[in-house]
Structure formats: structure tokens, C-alpha cells
Design a protein around this motif. Structure first.
Motif, PDB file in Angstrom:
ATOM      1  N   ALA A 194       0.832  -1.200   0.000  1.00  0.00           N
ATOM      2  CA  ALA A 194       0.000   0.000   0.000  1.00  0.00           C
ATOM      3  C   ALA A 194       0.869   1.255   0.000  1.00  0.00           C
ATOM      4  O   ALA A 194       0.456   2.300  -0.487  1.00  0.00           O
ATOM      5  N   MET A 195       2.089   1.127   0.558  1.00  0.00           N
ATOM      6  CA  MET A 195       2.971   2.283   0.648  1.00  0.00           C
ATOM      7  C   MET A 195       4.414   1.824   0.553  1.00  0.00           C
ATOM      8  O   MET A 195       4.780   0.774   1.081  1.00  0.00           O
ATOM      9  N   VAL A 196       5.233   2.629  -0.108  1.00  0.00           N
ATOM     10  CA  VAL A 196       6.679   2.438  -0.134  1.00  0.00           C
ATOM     11  C   VAL A 196       7.289   3.698   0.457  1.00  0.00           C
ATOM     12  O   VAL A 196       6.995   4.811   0.005  1.00  0.00           O
ATOM     13  N   VAL A 197       8.119   3.520   1.471  1.00  0.00           N
ATOM     14  CA  VAL A 197       8.778   4.646   2.121  1.00  0.00           C
ATOM     15  C   VAL A 197      10.237   4.651   1.667  1.00  0.00           C
ATOM     16  O   VAL A 197      10.958   3.682   1.883  1.00  0.00           O
ATOM     17  N   LEU A 198      10.635   5.734   1.040  1.00  0.00           N
ATOM     18  CA  LEU A 198      12.012   5.876   0.582  1.00  0.00           C
ATOM     19  C   LEU A 198      12.820   6.519   1.690  1.00  0.00           C
ATOM     20  O   LEU A 198      12.552   7.642   2.105  1.00  0.00           O
ATOM     21  N   GLY A 199      13.799   5.791   2.173  1.00  0.00           N
ATOM     22  CA  GLY A 199      14.616   6.293   3.267  1.00  0.00           C
ATOM     23  C   GLY A 199      16.027   6.594   2.828  1.00  0.00           C
ATOM     24  O   GLY A 199      16.398   6.430   1.661  1.00  0.00           O
ATOM     25  N   GLY A 200      16.824   7.025   3.775  1.00  0.00           N
ATOM     26  CA  GLY A 200      18.232   7.299   3.518  1.00  0.00           C
ATOM     27  C   GLY A 200      18.420   8.339   2.424  1.00  0.00           C
ATOM     28  O   GLY A 200      17.743   9.368   2.392  1.00  0.00           O
ATOM     29  N   HIS A 201      19.335   8.051   1.510  1.00  0.00           N
ATOM     30  CA  HIS A 201      19.626   8.997   0.432  1.00  0.00           C
ATOM     31  C   HIS A 201      18.458   9.123  -0.546  1.00  0.00           C
ATOM     32  O   HIS A 201      18.293  10.165  -1.180  1.00  0.00           O
ATOM     33  N   PHE A 202      17.654   8.066  -0.668  1.00  0.00           N
ATOM     34  CA  PHE A 202      16.483   8.157  -1.541  1.00  0.00           C
ATOM     35  C   PHE A 202      15.472   9.167  -0.992  1.00  0.00           C
ATOM     36  O   PHE A 202      14.771   9.818  -1.751  1.00  0.00           O
ATOM     37  N   GLN A 203      15.416   9.293   0.318  1.00  0.00           N
ATOM     38  CA  GLN A 203      14.540  10.302   0.924  1.00  0.00           C
ATOM     39  C   GLN A 203      14.985  11.696   0.518  1.00  0.00           C
ATOM     40  O   GLN A 203      14.181  12.554   0.202  1.00  0.00           O
ATOM     41  N   ARG A 204      16.291  11.882   0.470  1.00  0.00           N
ATOM     42  CA  ARG A 204      16.826  13.201   0.146  1.00  0.00           C
ATOM     43  C   ARG A 204      16.570  13.595  -1.302  1.00  0.00           C
ATOM     44  O   ARG A 204      16.368  14.765  -1.601  1.00  0.00           O
ATOM     45  N   ILE A 205      16.606  12.609  -2.224  1.00  0.00           N
ATOM     46  CA  ILE A 205      16.422  12.944  -3.636  1.00  0.00           C
ATOM     47  C   ILE A 205      14.967  12.818  -4.094  1.00  0.00           C
ATOM     48  O   ILE A 205      14.662  13.126  -5.238  1.00  0.00           O
ATOM     49  N   HIS A 206      14.102  12.381  -3.195  1.00  0.00           N
ATOM     50  CA  HIS A 206      12.698  12.179  -3.567  1.00  0.00           C
ATOM     51  C   HIS A 206      12.088  13.377  -4.296  1.00  0.00           C
ATOM     52  O   HIS A 206      11.448  13.196  -5.329  1.00  0.00           O
ATOM     53  N   PRO A 207      12.268  14.602  -3.816  1.00  0.00           N
ATOM     54  CA  PRO A 207      11.650  15.728  -4.531  1.00  0.00           C
ATOM     55  C   PRO A 207      12.141  15.862  -5.974  1.00  0.00           C
ATOM     56  O   PRO A 207      11.416  16.332  -6.837  1.00  0.00           O
ATOM     57  N   LEU A 208      13.364  15.421  -6.234  1.00  0.00           N
ATOM     58  CA  LEU A 208      13.942  15.553  -7.568  1.00  0.00           C
ATOM     59  C   LEU A 208      13.520  14.433  -8.515  1.00  0.00           C
ATOM     60  O   LEU A 208      13.556  14.607  -9.730  1.00  0.00           O
ATOM     61  N   VAL A 209      13.156  13.271  -7.965  1.00  0.00           N
ATOM     62  CA  VAL A 209      12.863  12.106  -8.811  1.00  0.00           C
ATOM     63  C   VAL A 209      11.420  11.642  -8.738  1.00  0.00           C
ATOM     64  O   VAL A 209      11.039  10.714  -9.448  1.00  0.00           O
ATOM     65  N   ASP A 258      -2.220   1.436  -8.754  1.00  0.00           N
ATOM     66  CA  ASP A 258      -3.273   2.291  -8.209  1.00  0.00           C
ATOM     67  C   ASP A 258      -3.330   2.242  -6.684  1.00  0.00           C
ATOM     68  O   ASP A 258      -3.776   3.193  -6.047  1.00  0.00           O
ATOM     69  N   ALA A 259      -2.869   1.132  -6.111  1.00  0.00           N
ATOM     70  CA  ALA A 259      -2.972   0.950  -4.665  1.00  0.00           C
ATOM     71  C   ALA A 259      -1.768   1.491  -3.895  1.00  0.00           C
ATOM     72  O   ALA A 259      -1.845   1.684  -2.684  1.00  0.00           O
ATOM     73  N   VAL A 260      -0.642   1.746  -4.583  1.00  0.00           N
ATOM     74  CA  VAL A 260       0.589   2.100  -3.869  1.00  0.00           C
ATOM     75  C   VAL A 260       0.820   3.610  -3.865  1.00  0.00           C
ATOM     76  O   VAL A 260       0.495   4.311  -4.823  1.00  0.00           O
ATOM     77  N   THR A 261       1.373   4.065  -2.748  1.00  0.00           N
ATOM     78  CA  THR A 261       1.801   5.452  -2.593  1.00  0.00           C
ATOM     79  C   THR A 261       3.285   5.433  -2.279  1.00  0.00           C
ATOM     80  O   THR A 261       3.731   4.649  -1.440  1.00  0.00           O
ATOM     81  N   ILE A 262       4.043   6.291  -2.955  1.00  0.00           N
ATOM     82  CA  ILE A 262       5.472   6.405  -2.704  1.00  0.00           C
ATOM     83  C   ILE A 262       5.694   7.689  -1.919  1.00  0.00           C
ATOM     84  O   ILE A 262       5.296   8.771  -2.355  1.00  0.00           O
ATOM     85  N   VAL A 263       6.328   7.569  -0.738  1.00  0.00           N
ATOM     86  CA  VAL A 263       6.539   8.743   0.116  1.00  0.00           C
ATOM     87  C   VAL A 263       7.982   8.774   0.606  1.00  0.00           C
ATOM     88  O   VAL A 263       8.623   7.729   0.736  1.00  0.00           O
ATOM     89  N   PRO A 264       8.494   9.960   0.903  1.00  0.00           N
ATOM     90  CA  PRO A 264       9.835  10.033   1.501  1.00  0.00           C
ATOM     91  C   PRO A 264       9.751   9.707   2.983  1.00  0.00           C
ATOM     92  O   PRO A 264       8.760   9.998   3.647  1.00  0.00           O
ATOM     93  N   GLY A 265      10.794   9.070   3.485  1.00  0.00           N
ATOM     94  CA  GLY A 265      10.858   8.786   4.912  1.00  0.00           C
ATOM     95  C   GLY A 265      11.067  10.068   5.701  1.00  0.00           C
ATOM     96  O   GLY A 265      11.431  11.106   5.156  1.00  0.00           O
ATOM     97  N   LEU A 266      10.850   9.977   6.983  1.00  0.00           N
ATOM     98  CA  LEU A 266      10.996  11.145   7.848  1.00  0.00           C
ATOM     99  C   LEU A 266      12.280  11.128   8.669  1.00  0.00           C
ATOM    100  O   LEU A 266      12.608  12.117   9.309  1.00  0.00           O
TER     101      LEU A 266
END
Length: 108
Positions: free
Chosen positions: A30-45, A63-71
Motif C-alpha cells: 500500500a505504501m513504499v517509504v524511501l529512506g536514507g539517500h532516496f529520501q533526500r532525492i525524492h523531490p527531484l525524482v 493504483d494501490a501504492v503510494t510512494i513517500v519520503p521517509g521522515l
């Protein structure tokens, strides 16, 4: 604004999207959380990743998945390791304190 840098970031977004599409197709999260360096580049990609997911992921899974940056930023693995090490104490603090208060048995 450097063209080569922008192209490199776009490539990262493409390959990240390809990898995530495979995971989304297999695991259907349902959700993928991008952490580490992927969190940092999330706005760019984010847009590029979404485009690749639209092309490669199965429609119901996409349709079911949301990709979000980690906190937690780049320290997420370190924080996870600390949490894992402290898990017994956090799960039952009274038990750990009771054990610490008992004198250690000595063997002669």
C-alpha cells in the motif's frame, strides 16, 4: 541546472522506478517509504519514478501504492539498529530493571 547533473538525476529516477515497479508487482504494498539517500532525492525524482511506475507496474498494484519520503533521513538505519538493540528493554522495562537489581551469582 547543470544538464549533466539533471540527466544523472533523471537516470536515478528511472532506475529507482524500474526497481520499485518490480517490488510493487510482486508484493503489492500500500505504501513504499524511501529512506536514507532516496529520501533526500525524492523531490527531484518523484515525477520520474511515478511515470516509470505508471508504465511498468500492474495497474491494480500501481493504483494501490503510494510512494513517500521517509521522515528519519540518512540516519534511519542507525535509528533502526538502536531500536532493535533496545527492543527487549522497551518491550518490558520492569523485567529488565528487576534483573539489573538482582546481585550476580558468583562461582568460586
Amino acid at each position: 541546472g547543470e544538464p549533466r547533473a539533471l540527466a544523472a538525476v533523471d537516470d536515478v529516477g528511472t532506475w529507482l522506478g524500474i526497481g520499485l515497479a518490480g517490488l510493487v508487482n510482486i508484493y503489492n504494498p500500500a505504501m513504499v517509504v524511501l529512506g536514507g539517500h532516496f529520501q533526500r532525492i525524492h523531490p527531484l525524482v518523484a515525477d520520474r519514478v511515478a511515470h516509470v511506475l505508471d508504465e511498468r507496474a500492474l495497474r491494480p498494484s500501481r493504483d494501490a501504492v503510494t510512494i513517500v519520503p521517509g521522515l528519519l533521513g540518512v540516519d534511519a538505519p542507525l535509528l533502526g539498529a538502536a531500536e532493535l538493540a533496545l527492543e527487549p528493554l522497551l518491550a518490558n522495562p520492569a523485567d529488565r530493571l528487576e534483573r539489573a537489581a538482582k546481585p550476580a551469582l558468583r562461582t568460586a
